[in-house]
Motif scaffolding. Structure first.
Motif, mmCIF file in Angstrom:
data_model
loop_
_atom_site.group_PDB
_atom_site.id
_atom_site.type_symbol
_atom_site.label_atom_id
_atom_site.label_comp_id
_atom_site.label_asym_id
_atom_site.label_seq_id
_atom_site.Cartn_x
_atom_site.Cartn_y
_atom_site.Cartn_z
ATOM 1 N N SER A 168 -72.548 60.108 -23.775
ATOM 2 C CA SER A 168 -73.208 58.750 -24.045
ATOM 3 C C SER A 168 -73.755 58.006 -23.028
ATOM 4 O O SER A 168 -74.556 57.026 -23.037
ATOM 5 C CB SER A 168 -71.606 57.960 -24.417
ATOM 6 O OG SER A 168 -70.805 58.138 -23.267
ATOM 7 N N PHE A 169 -73.550 58.563 -21.634
ATOM 8 C CA PHE A 169 -74.488 58.047 -20.424
ATOM 9 C C PHE A 169 -74.721 59.084 -19.672
ATOM 10 O O PHE A 169 -73.775 60.319 -19.577
ATOM 11 C CB PHE A 169 -73.791 56.857 -19.899
ATOM 12 C CG PHE A 169 -72.564 57.292 -19.292
ATOM 13 C CD1 PHE A 169 -72.314 57.901 -18.036
ATOM 14 C CD2 PHE A 169 -71.084 57.092 -19.744
ATOM 15 C CE1 PHE A 169 -71.028 58.111 -17.244
ATOM 16 C CE2 PHE A 169 -70.068 57.458 -19.647
ATOM 17 C CZ PHE A 169 -69.863 57.823 -18.218
ATOM 18 N N TRP A 170 -75.699 59.008 -18.578
ATOM 19 C CA TRP A 170 -76.198 59.967 -17.586
ATOM 20 C C TRP A 170 -75.818 59.239 -16.222
ATOM 21 O O TRP A 170 -75.627 58.162 -16.250
ATOM 22 C CB TRP A 170 -77.271 60.334 -17.837
ATOM 23 C CG TRP A 170 -77.598 61.400 -18.853
ATOM 24 C CD1 TRP A 170 -76.896 61.745 -19.613
ATOM 25 C CD2 TRP A 170 -79.088 61.580 -19.172
ATOM 26 N NE1 TRP A 170 -77.707 62.599 -20.588
ATOM 27 C CE2 TRP A 170 -78.846 62.557 -20.380
ATOM 28 C CE3 TRP A 170 -80.228 61.289 -19.025
ATOM 29 C CZ2 TRP A 170 -80.115 63.147 -20.965
ATOM 30 C CZ3 TRP A 170 -81.576 61.968 -19.356
ATOM 31 C CH2 TRP A 170 -81.217 62.797 -20.541
ATOM 32 N N ARG A 171 -75.690 60.284 -15.131
ATOM 33 C CA ARG A 171 -75.762 59.487 -13.788
ATOM 34 C C ARG A 171 -76.779 59.987 -13.000
ATOM 35 O O ARG A 171 -77.373 61.050 -13.355
ATOM 36 C CB ARG A 171 -74.232 60.097 -13.266
ATOM 37 C CG ARG A 171 -72.944 59.530 -13.724
ATOM 38 C CD ARG A 171 -71.846 60.084 -13.265
ATOM 39 N NE ARG A 171 -70.471 59.628 -14.030
ATOM 40 C CZ ARG A 171 -69.873 58.691 -13.661
ATOM 41 N NH1 ARG A 171 -70.369 57.845 -12.848
ATOM 42 N NH2 ARG A 171 -68.729 58.566 -14.323
ATOM 43 N N ALA A 172 -77.320 59.340 -12.099
ATOM 44 C CA ALA A 172 -78.326 59.794 -11.262
ATOM 45 C C ALA A 172 -78.367 59.178 -9.770
ATOM 46 O O ALA A 172 -77.747 57.946 -9.819
ATOM 47 C CB ALA A 172 -79.542 59.323 -12.049
ATOM 48 N N ASP A 173 -78.810 59.844 -9.141
ATOM 49 C CA ASP A 173 -78.914 59.505 -7.744
ATOM 50 C C ASP A 173 -80.418 59.079 -7.339
ATOM 51 O O ASP A 173 -81.445 59.891 -7.517
ATOM 52 C CB ASP A 173 -78.624 60.206 -6.642
ATOM 53 C CG ASP A 173 -77.019 60.353 -6.432
ATOM 54 O OD1 ASP A 173 -76.437 59.396 -7.208
ATOM 55 O OD2 ASP A 173 -76.497 61.257 -5.913
ATOM 56 N N VAL A 174 -80.949 57.960 -6.742
ATOM 57 C CA VAL A 174 -82.384 57.604 -6.482
ATOM 58 C C VAL A 174 -82.727 58.576 -5.127
ATOM 59 O O VAL A 174 -81.831 58.826 -4.253
ATOM 60 C CB VAL A 174 -82.362 56.151 -5.823
ATOM 61 C CG1 VAL A 174 -83.668 55.753 -5.099
ATOM 62 C CG2 VAL A 174 -82.117 55.198 -6.760
ATOM 63 N N THR A 175 -83.877 59.090 -5.359
ATOM 64 C CA THR A 175 -84.338 59.811 -4.434
ATOM 65 C C THR A 175 -85.582 59.504 -3.905
ATOM 66 O O THR A 175 -86.246 59.800 -2.826
ATOM 67 C CB THR A 175 -84.916 61.567 -5.137
ATOM 68 O OG1 THR A 175 -85.783 60.970 -6.269
ATOM 69 C CG2 THR A 175 -83.606 62.107 -5.393
ATOM 70 N N GLU A 176 -86.408 58.356 -4.302
ATOM 71 C CA GLU A 176 -87.515 57.767 -4.086
ATOM 72 C C GLU A 176 -87.782 56.309 -4.676
ATOM 73 O O GLU A 176 -87.330 56.134 -5.673
ATOM 74 C CB GLU A 176 -88.854 58.531 -4.292
ATOM 75 C CG GLU A 176 -90.057 58.084 -4.017
ATOM 76 C CD GLU A 176 -91.136 58.702 -4.432
ATOM 77 O OE1 GLU A 176 -92.421 58.211 -3.929
ATOM 78 O OE2 GLU A 176 -91.082 59.874 -4.980
ATOM 79 N N VAL A 177 -88.145 55.442 -3.804
ATOM 80 C CA VAL A 177 -88.282 54.131 -4.203
ATOM 81 C C VAL A 177 -89.832 53.932 -4.542
ATOM 82 O O VAL A 177 -90.524 53.816 -3.407
ATOM 83 C CB VAL A 177 -87.488 53.059 -3.317
ATOM 84 C CG1 VAL A 177 -87.833 51.641 -3.825
ATOM 85 C CG2 VAL A 177 -86.260 53.102 -3.127
ATOM 86 N N LEU A 178 -90.241 53.560 -5.778
ATOM 87 C CA LEU A 178 -91.616 53.280 -6.008
ATOM 88 C C LEU A 178 -91.776 51.854 -5.805
ATOM 89 O O LEU A 178 -92.893 51.477 -5.340
ATOM 90 C CB LEU A 178 -91.724 53.801 -7.515
ATOM 91 C CG LEU A 178 -91.461 55.321 -7.756
ATOM 92 C CD1 LEU A 178 -91.618 55.573 -9.259
ATOM 93 C CD2 LEU A 178 -92.150 56.181 -6.894
ATOM 94 N N GLU A 179 -91.031 51.169 -6.266
ATOM 95 C CA GLU A 179 -91.066 49.448 -5.934
ATOM 96 C C GLU A 179 -89.764 49.111 -5.588
ATOM 97 O O GLU A 179 -88.753 49.005 -6.126
ATOM 98 C CB GLU A 179 -91.568 48.692 -7.356
ATOM 99 C CG GLU A 179 -93.081 49.341 -7.822
ATOM 100 C CD GLU A 179 -93.364 48.389 -9.298
ATOM 101 O OE1 GLU A 179 -92.716 47.725 -9.527
ATOM 102 O OE2 GLU A 179 -94.093 49.069 -9.889
ATOM 103 N N ALA A 180 -89.850 48.701 -4.372
ATOM 104 C CA ALA A 180 -88.487 48.070 -3.708
ATOM 105 C C ALA A 180 -88.138 46.742 -4.065
ATOM 106 O O ALA A 180 -89.082 45.659 -4.247
ATOM 107 C CB ALA A 180 -88.672 48.192 -2.307
ATOM 108 N N ALA A 181 -87.110 46.280 -4.088
ATOM 109 C CA ALA A 181 -86.473 45.086 -4.425
ATOM 110 C C ALA A 181 -86.298 44.223 -3.149
ATOM 111 O O ALA A 181 -85.749 44.963 -2.113
ATOM 112 C CB ALA A 181 -85.566 44.892 -5.128
ATOM 113 N N PRO A 182 -86.160 42.780 -3.163
ATOM 114 C CA PRO A 182 -85.768 42.232 -1.688
ATOM 115 C C PRO A 182 -84.242 42.514 -1.475
ATOM 116 O O PRO A 182 -83.488 42.410 -2.543
ATOM 117 C CB PRO A 182 -85.909 40.634 -2.434
ATOM 118 C CG PRO A 182 -86.736 40.840 -3.373
ATOM 119 C CD PRO A 182 -86.788 41.920 -4.122
ATOM 120 N N GLY A 183 -83.990 42.526 -0.328
ATOM 121 C CA GLY A 183 -82.505 43.001 0.041
ATOM 122 C C GLY A 183 -82.516 44.495 0.346
ATOM 123 O O GLY A 183 -81.351 44.858 1.097
#
Length: 436
Positions: free
Chosen positions: A55-70
């Protein structure tokens, strides 16, 4: 059929935070819980759990294409998901918010807590997350307890999140300097599966060695001789709760607001160096204990809250301290021997409440992460106290229990949430509940 998570990467736009250290994204209509992200970011993420029928997947970020403030550079290279991914490795678990500045971390935690209240207890309330007393500006060096695994070769390591993979470590930036100063990374722990470290406010640190299956008994003596002089050392078998002294004491002494507490072996104690003072202050301010009141301290442990509650109630009052752990209950008896108004019961909370006779003016509970549950909540309400103080380390279980209280005619009088676990998704709260 299962998606190959070793090579599958997808691009995602990150949405709201979720309880548990994740952020919510969607991929082709399916929910994906993503770690090491921030709301609003566009990222590339590696799937870690992606069964086709799930019903859902899990994932880990490997690269930030557009970063958020913070977003900031992670303070701990071994726990940095981006750096680990560039090396084909997994990051160390336990610092999953280290890529976020502290102000943003606390704002996210407030949103998560408020969402749990609304979803599970139907309470719409603005939440503010406070730092601990005298918190460092960088949020580091707060853990007085640390747990390490032992990698092949005998060196200390830590697990990646939801993984058996061990990552060797040479430091623990979240731990107080006294933990790092032990230089345990230089010791060969072959023959041991896990190492637990406790550094108290006064006295010697305690190192607990959890032997590996089939280890030769002489390995413990060899390890003990390699550890720094002045360190207490014991072996601990979690299966049988057997604690054996190897050197020094099998307990540490904590001192909080004029009270001394003995905590034996792997006994529970608040991890943040200033958590005890922070929480005691919140409890006393919130409950306003009066001399002569009858109080129950449930899930009381070694007596962290029992002692100041007894002070506030005075010799004309009474404090019932209930704890299931036999070792913690023994510690409480030693810690509170000079308080005649305290009665200590070792056993399950539900059984203690069922057998209790007499009135209760105030109930304080500090249950484990799973919460107190519907039956215990019912017993507390049946005792008709004027107020209940609820210390919680999990917003979901607290919100569920709050719902049970509300169903029985009680209300949330006040709530304080504390960031006692900086750079992680965890938080602590204290609520006062009263009859509606």
């Amino acid at each position: 059929m299962t998606t190959d998570t070793t090579t599958s990467e997808i691009e995602l736009t990150i949405g709201a935070p979720a309880h548990g250290g994740h952020f919510v994204a969607r991929h082709e209509g399916r929910v994906v819980f993503v770690r090491h992200a921030l709301p609003g970011e566009r990222v590339r993420a590696r799937l870690t759990d992606a069964a086709d029928g799930a019903s859902f997947w899990r994932a880990d970020v490997t690269e930030v294409l557009e970063a958020a403030p913070g977003r900031v550079e992670h303070f701990w290279p071994e726990a940095d998901a981006l750096r680990a991914a560039s090396r084909g490795r997994l990051p160390v678990g336990g610092a999953e918010f280290g890529h976020i500045d502290l102000a943003t971390q606390r704002a996210l935690k407030a949103d998560i807590f408020a969402e749990q209240l609304l979803r599970l207890a139907k309470v719409d309330q603005k939440v503010t997350v406070e730092p601990a007393l005298d918190e460092r500006a960088d949020g580091l060096h707060w853990r007085t307890r640390a747990s390490f695994s032992v990698a092949p070769g005998g060196r200390l390591a830590m697990h990646a999140h939801r993984s058996d993979e061990l990552i060797p470590v040479q430091r623990m930036p979240l731990a107080v300097e006294a933990v790092n100063n032990l230089q345990l990374w230089d010791v060969d722990f072959s023959g041991v599966s896990r190492v637990e470290v406790a550094v108290p406010t006064t006295g010697a640190p305690l190192v607990l060695l959890i032997p590996a299956a089939g280890a030769h008994p002489k390995s413990l003596g060899r390890i003990a001789s390699a550890l720094p002089t002045g360190t207490s050392i014991a072996s601990w078998d979690p299966e049988t709760s057997t604690l054996n002294r190897l050197r020094g004491r099998t307990w540490v002494q904590e001192t909080v607001l004029g009270h001394d507490y003995r905590v034996t072996g792997a006994g529970f104690w608040q991890i943040h160096r200033n958590a005890p003072q922070t929480l005691i202050g919140a409890v006393l301010d919130g409950l306003q204990i009066q001399p002569g009141e009858q109080i129950a301290d449930l899930y009381a442990g070694a007596g962290l809250f029992t002692a100041p509650l007894a002070d506030a109630a005075g010799e004309s009052g009474r404090v019932l301290s209930v704890e299931a752990s036999a070792a913690a209950s023994r510690d409480a008896r030693k810690n509170l021997f000079a308080a005649p108004q305290v009665e200590i019961l070792q056993g399950r909370v539900d059984k203690a409440l069922a057998a209790y006779e007499g009135r209760l003016d105030v109930v304080l509970l500090d249950p484990p992460r799973v919460g107190a549950g519907k039956d215990v909540v019912g017993q507390i309400v049946a005792a008709a106290p004027r107020a209940v103080g609820y210390v919680s380390c999990d917003p979901a279980s607290f919100a569920r229990d709050l719902g049970y209280f509300q169903d029985l005619g009680w209300k949330l009088e006040s709530l304080r949430v504390f960031d006692l676990y900086p750079h992680t998704h965890h938080m602590e709260s204290f609520a006062v509940l009263t009859p509606a």
